[in-house]
Design a protein around this motif. Structure first.
Motif, PDB file in Angstrom:
ATOM      1  N   LYS A   1      33.940  38.654  40.192  1.00  0.00           N
ATOM      2  CA  LYS A   1      33.263  39.843  40.725  1.00  0.00           C
ATOM      3  C   LYS A   1      33.621  40.988  39.859  1.00  0.00           C
ATOM      4  CE  LYS A   1      32.711  38.285  45.509  1.00  0.00           C
ATOM      5  NZ  LYS A   1      32.748  38.695  46.816  1.00  0.00           N
ATOM      6  N   THR A   2      34.839  41.099  39.557  1.00  0.00           N
ATOM      7  CA  THR A   2      35.136  42.401  38.952  1.00  0.00           C
ATOM      8  C   THR A   2      34.975  42.154  37.310  1.00  0.00           C
ATOM      9  OG1 THR A   2      37.472  41.738  38.397  1.00  0.00           O
ATOM     10  CG2 THR A   2      37.082  42.901  40.332  1.00  0.00           C
ATOM     11  N   GLY A   3      34.912  41.263  36.895  1.00  0.00           N
ATOM     12  CA  GLY A   3      34.337  41.020  35.446  1.00  0.00           C
ATOM     13  C   GLY A   3      33.175  40.791  35.287  1.00  0.00           C
ATOM     14  N   ASN A   4      32.512  40.001  36.247  1.00  0.00           N
ATOM     15  CA  ASN A   4      31.041  39.566  36.072  1.00  0.00           C
ATOM     16  C   ASN A   4      30.843  38.864  34.807  1.00  0.00           C
ATOM     17  OD1 ASN A   4      28.659  38.971  37.293  1.00  0.00           O
ATOM     18  ND2 ASN A   4      28.075  41.149  37.722  1.00  0.00           N
ATOM     19  N   LYS A   5      29.523  39.216  34.212  1.00  0.00           N
ATOM     20  CA  LYS A   5      29.247  38.508  33.337  1.00  0.00           C
ATOM     21  C   LYS A   5      29.986  38.655  31.996  1.00  0.00           C
ATOM     22  CE  LYS A   5      24.943  37.437  30.764  1.00  0.00           C
ATOM     23  NZ  LYS A   5      23.357  37.573  30.831  1.00  0.00           N
ATOM     24  N   ARG A   6      30.721  39.896  31.765  1.00  0.00           N
ATOM     25  CA  ARG A   6      31.289  40.144  30.764  1.00  0.00           C
ATOM     26  C   ARG A   6      32.734  39.122  30.502  1.00  0.00           C
ATOM     27  NH1 ARG A   6      32.361  46.323  32.144  1.00  0.00           N
ATOM     28  NH2 ARG A   6      33.268  45.271  33.827  1.00  0.00           N
TER      29      ARG A   6
ATOM     30  N   SER B   1      33.535  32.589  26.770  1.00  0.00           N
ATOM     31  CA  SER B   1      32.428  31.957  26.002  1.00  0.00           C
ATOM     32  C   SER B   1      32.731  32.257  24.450  1.00  0.00           C
ATOM     33  CB  SER B   1      31.026  32.376  26.196  1.00  0.00           C
ATOM     34  OG  SER B   1      30.214  31.720  25.264  1.00  0.00           O
ATOM     35  N   ASN B   2      33.303  33.394  24.271  1.00  0.00           N
ATOM     36  CA  ASN B   2      33.490  33.779  22.993  1.00  0.00           C
ATOM     37  C   ASN B   2      34.953  33.197  22.307  1.00  0.00           C
ATOM     38  OD1 ASN B   2      31.256  35.500  22.554  1.00  0.00           O
ATOM     39  ND2 ASN B   2      32.459  37.320  23.179  1.00  0.00           N
TER      40      ASN B   2
ATOM     41  N   CYS C   1      40.970  28.678  27.577  1.00  0.00           N
ATOM     42  CA  CYS C   1      39.659  29.182  28.004  1.00  0.00           C
ATOM     43  C   CYS C   1      39.177  28.321  28.880  1.00  0.00           C
ATOM     44  CB  CYS C   1      38.823  30.005  27.172  1.00  0.00           C
ATOM     45  SG  CYS C   1      39.249  31.587  26.745  1.00  0.00           S
ATOM     46  N   LEU C   2      39.041  26.748  28.195  1.00  0.00           N
ATOM     47  CA  LEU C   2      38.581  25.865  28.846  1.00  0.00           C
ATOM     48  C   LEU C   2      38.978  25.284  30.030  1.00  0.00           C
ATOM     49  CD1 LEU C   2      37.771  23.554  25.715  1.00  0.00           C
ATOM     50  CD2 LEU C   2      36.367  24.444  27.219  1.00  0.00           C
ATOM     51  N   VAL C   3      40.448  25.433  30.116  1.00  0.00           N
ATOM     52  CA  VAL C   3      41.334  25.207  31.640  1.00  0.00           C
ATOM     53  C   VAL C   3      41.056  26.146  32.511  1.00  0.00           C
ATOM     54  CG1 VAL C   3      43.403  25.328  32.625  1.00  0.00           C
ATOM     55  CG2 VAL C   3      43.218  24.138  30.464  1.00  0.00           C
ATOM     56  N   THR C   4      40.588  27.657  32.066  1.00  0.00           N
ATOM     57  CA  THR C   4      40.068  28.400  33.139  1.00  0.00           C
ATOM     58  C   THR C   4      38.745  28.144  33.614  1.00  0.00           C
ATOM     59  OG1 THR C   4      41.589  29.970  31.956  1.00  0.00           O
ATOM     60  CG2 THR C   4      39.700  30.871  33.376  1.00  0.00           C
ATOM     61  N   VAL C   5      37.885  27.872  32.494  1.00  0.00           N
ATOM     62  CA  VAL C   5      36.356  27.477  33.130  1.00  0.00           C
ATOM     63  C   VAL C   5      36.596  26.233  34.014  1.00  0.00           C
ATOM     64  CG1 VAL C   5      34.159  26.783  32.230  1.00  0.00           C
ATOM     65  CG2 VAL C   5      35.528  28.772  31.109  1.00  0.00           C
ATOM     66  N   ALA C   6      37.333  25.250  33.500  1.00  0.00           N
ATOM     67  CA  ALA C   6      37.469  24.069  34.625  1.00  0.00           C
ATOM     68  C   ALA C   6      37.855  24.571  35.924  1.00  0.00           C
ATOM     69  CB  ALA C   6      38.346  23.068  33.728  1.00  0.00           C
ATOM     70  N   TRP C   7      39.088  25.229  36.107  1.00  0.00           N
ATOM     71  CA  TRP C   7      39.432  25.808  37.368  1.00  0.00           C
ATOM     72  C   TRP C   7      38.559  26.318  38.149  1.00  0.00           C
ATOM     73  CZ3 TRP C   7      41.194  31.267  37.362  1.00  0.00           C
ATOM     74  CH2 TRP C   7      41.588  31.443  38.689  1.00  0.00           C
ATOM     75  N   MET C   8      37.890  27.575  37.398  1.00  0.00           N
ATOM     76  CA  MET C   8      36.998  28.429  38.166  1.00  0.00           C
ATOM     77  C   MET C   8      35.683  27.462  38.613  1.00  0.00           C
ATOM     78  SD  MET C   8      37.227  32.042  36.373  1.00  0.00           S
ATOM     79  CE  MET C   8      36.369  32.759  37.390  1.00  0.00           C
ATOM     80  N   SER C   9      35.319  26.686  37.837  1.00  0.00           N
ATOM     81  CA  SER C   9      34.149  25.833  37.987  1.00  0.00           C
ATOM     82  C   SER C   9      34.343  24.837  39.236  1.00  0.00           C
ATOM     83  CB  SER C   9      33.665  25.092  36.864  1.00  0.00           C
ATOM     84  OG  SER C   9      34.417  24.043  36.489  1.00  0.00           O
ATOM     85  N   SER C  10      35.643  24.375  39.401  1.00  0.00           N
ATOM     86  CA  SER C  10      36.004  23.770  40.548  1.00  0.00           C
ATOM     87  C   SER C  10      36.342  24.557  41.733  1.00  0.00           C
ATOM     88  CB  SER C  10      37.255  23.062  40.148  1.00  0.00           C
ATOM     89  OG  SER C  10      37.797  22.304  41.126  1.00  0.00           O
TER      90      SER C  10
ATOM     91  N   SER D   1      24.327  29.909  32.594  1.00  0.00           N
ATOM     92  CA  SER D   1      23.615  30.569  31.646  1.00  0.00           C
ATOM     93  C   SER D   1      24.612  31.202  30.380  1.00  0.00           C
ATOM     94  CB  SER D   1      22.783  31.596  32.252  1.00  0.00           C
ATOM     95  OG  SER D   1      23.972  32.934  32.814  1.00  0.00           O
ATOM     96  N   VAL D   2      25.780  31.525  30.715  1.00  0.00           N
ATOM     97  CA  VAL D   2      26.788  32.177  29.670  1.00  0.00           C
ATOM     98  C   VAL D   2      27.270  31.063  29.073  1.00  0.00           C
ATOM     99  CG1 VAL D   2      28.484  33.657  29.459  1.00  0.00           C
ATOM    100  CG2 VAL D   2      26.914  34.064  30.973  1.00  0.00           C
ATOM    101  N   LEU D   3      27.910  29.913  29.671  1.00  0.00           N
ATOM    102  CA  LEU D   3      28.996  29.064  29.286  1.00  0.00           C
ATOM    103  C   LEU D   3      28.384  27.586  28.754  1.00  0.00           C
ATOM    104  CD1 LEU D   3      31.639  29.686  31.620  1.00  0.00           C
ATOM    105  CD2 LEU D   3      31.603  30.390  29.277  1.00  0.00           C
TER     106      LEU D   3
END
Length: 140
Positions: A20-25, A31-32, A45-54, A71-73
């Motif tokens: 919510k605070t960082g949103n798309k950025r 992604s970068n 970053c992959l661990v973070t994405v896996a955690w958040m997507s879960s 759309s971003v990742l």
């Protein structure tokens, strides 16, 4: 068991705050970093994405994270599935993608899978159930 539920709920709230605070950025920064190529940064970053997507999956009552994250990742995660990547990266990417495709918009955006992506997933299916499930979700 009760302590695990409390920790899980706190992690879900933290993930929501980050999105919510960082949103798309925030997702663009992840992604970068995934495409950056610095191994420790890619892994983090992959661990973070896996955690958040879960944590922020439709199964847990969050329907807004997946479409934005997809759309971003999605392109970066699909790239991490390829044979020439580190196995841990491939597994984390497949887990993240599996969590994201549980939202119909994400699944539609990934289809049809490229042939090399399908082949990479088949190869990865020998190692992790997430690749099998992802193949099933994308090929039914």
């Amino acid at each position: 068991q009760e302590e695990e539920k409390v920790v899980e709920e706190r992690l879900k709230k933290l993930a929501l705050v980050l999105v919510k605070t960082g949103n798309k950025r925030f997702l663009a920064a992840l992604s970068n970093c995934i495409s950056d190529g610095i191994p420790t940064l890619v892994r983090a970053c992959l661990v973070t994405v896996a955690w958040m997507s879960s944590s922020l999956s439709p199964l847990h009552g969050c329907n807004t994270f997946q479409p934005l994250a997809c759309s971003v990742l999605a392109a970066k995660l699909l790239d991490r599935l390829s044979y020439d990547r580190v196995m841990e990266e491939r597994v984390l990417a497949s887990l993240s993608l599996l969590n994201l495709v549980r939202h119909p918009e994400c699944l539609e955006g990934l289809l049809p899978l490229k042939r090399d992506t399908t082949e990479s997933l088949r190869d990865l299916a020998d190692v992790t159930w997430t690749a099998k499930e992802l193949l099933f979700a994308c090929c039914r």
